[in-house]
Design a protein around this motif. Sequence first.
Motif, PDB file in Angstrom:
ATOM      1  N   GLN A   1       6.694 -24.320 -13.908  1.00 24.15           N
ATOM      2  CA  GLN A   1       5.441 -24.649 -14.589  1.00 24.15           C
ATOM      3  C   GLN A   1       4.401 -25.165 -13.608  1.00 24.15           C
ATOM      4  O   GLN A   1       3.207 -24.962 -13.784  1.00 24.15           O
ATOM      5  CB  GLN A   1       5.687 -25.691 -15.678  1.00 24.15           C
ATOM      6  N   GLU A   2       4.897 -25.832 -12.572  1.00 24.88           N
ATOM      7  CA  GLU A   2       3.967 -26.448 -11.622  1.00 24.88           C
ATOM      8  C   GLU A   2       3.197 -25.424 -10.809  1.00 24.88           C
ATOM      9  O   GLU A   2       2.050 -25.618 -10.457  1.00 24.88           O
ATOM     10  CB  GLU A   2       4.739 -27.363 -10.656  1.00 24.88           C
ATOM     11  N   ARG A   3       3.880 -24.335 -10.468  1.00 21.38           N
ATOM     12  CA  ARG A   3       3.236 -23.345  -9.630  1.00 21.38           C
ATOM     13  C   ARG A   3       3.497 -21.955 -10.194  1.00 21.38           C
ATOM     14  O   ARG A   3       4.628 -21.647 -10.571  1.00 21.38           O
ATOM     15  CB  ARG A   3       3.823 -23.440  -8.219  1.00 21.38           C
ATOM     16  N   GLN A   4       2.454 -21.128 -10.268  1.00 20.44           N
ATOM     17  CA  GLN A   4       2.648 -19.778 -10.781  1.00 20.44           C
ATOM     18  C   GLN A   4       3.438 -18.959  -9.758  1.00 20.44           C
ATOM     19  O   GLN A   4       3.083 -18.921  -8.577  1.00 20.44           O
ATOM     20  CB  GLN A   4       1.295 -19.110 -11.037  1.00 20.44           C
ATOM     21  N   ALA A   5       4.496 -18.350 -10.219  1.00 19.40           N
ATOM     22  CA  ALA A   5       5.270 -17.486  -9.332  1.00 19.40           C
ATOM     23  C   ALA A   5       4.449 -16.241  -8.997  1.00 19.40           C
ATOM     24  O   ALA A   5       3.605 -15.822  -9.789  1.00 19.40           O
ATOM     25  CB  ALA A   5       6.586 -17.095  -9.993  1.00 19.40           C
ATOM     26  N   ALA A   6       4.681 -15.689  -7.815  1.00 24.98           N
ATOM     27  CA  ALA A   6       3.910 -14.514  -7.412  1.00 24.98           C
ATOM     28  C   ALA A   6       4.809 -13.505  -6.713  1.00 24.98           C
ATOM     29  O   ALA A   6       5.719 -13.868  -5.964  1.00 24.98           O
ATOM     30  CB  ALA A   6       2.772 -14.924  -6.480  1.00 24.98           C
TER      31      ALA A   6
END
Length: 308
Positions: free
Chosen positions: A29-34
């Motif tokens: 949730q903290e960082r959008q996966a890419a």
Amino acid sequence: VTIIMRGKPVVERLYLEMESLKQEHPALQERQAALATLAVGDLSAANSYRTSIECSCVRAGIAHLPIDLPQQTSGEVLGRTIASLNNNQEVSGILVFMPLPERISRRVVLGTLSPFKDVDGITPESQGRLRLDLAGLRPSCPLGGVEILDFYGIEPSAKDVVVVGRSPVVGGPLSTMLMHRDATVTLAHRRTSGLAELCRGASIVALAAGSPGLLTNDMVTPETVVLDFGANMVEGKIRGDAERGALEGYVAALSPVPGGTGPATAAVLVRNVLFAALASASGSLDVLPRAGTERRSSPVANSVTSSS
Ligand code: ADP
């Protein structure tokens, strides 16, 4: 009647799982996966795959970073590009489209790609983890096939399985996954003799040969389950390795092309991006599932009569 093992409901289940995965893990949730997809030169073959990856990323709330390097790119430049993606904290997973131009050795990719970002399970680390049945990132295409079998309640345990094709991204790892699922696996390839007879004796025939119409009616029985990974362009249409017209209505079950293993592959790939993000966040690949080995419950169990 033949059960048509469509990918769609399997994909729906995978997205539901991805939702819960995100809810369970604050790191997601903290960082959008890419996902970075890297193509060298003109890759018309990969373009439709890339489009479906793009759609899958959007649906899963994952960023897609397409990177195109020119045809004349050197192995060194490709290696440096991968290395910089390895070090880029914004990138969770890296997919390099194969085949590469002939000048570039596969080793450039296999030796450089971080096992933490290896969303198609191609590195020696990932392949070794699969072989040893350790947690890790698995090749998405064969794992999508196993997801399909599980979804439709087809149990590989104690079955005779023939996998046609031994490539390191499809046939090879599929045979390992099914071996871990207690199937008796025969891995057939171009030099295999008596393929028809082998296939006739198998409960499950998995096709990863890239050879349209390879599996014909005389190579199967009414009990055969056919899992088709073929993605061949024939007269502008995508066709599998099975001669579908002849098999449909005759075999017990088959996965259609298009609409079978293809969509499952893209969804599993995207789930792998989330897995990769989790592994990076925790600093260990051991937090991942032993995907492909663990049996998953089927919402439609018993709909396919297991051959006795
Ligand atoms: P993929 O990436 O779909 O696995 P590859 O082209 O990398 O496809 O590999 C094809 C595999 O299929 C090889 O292992 C090859 O030996 C096998 N194969 C191709 N044609 C036949 C055939 N007619 N009969 C049996 N095996 C085949």
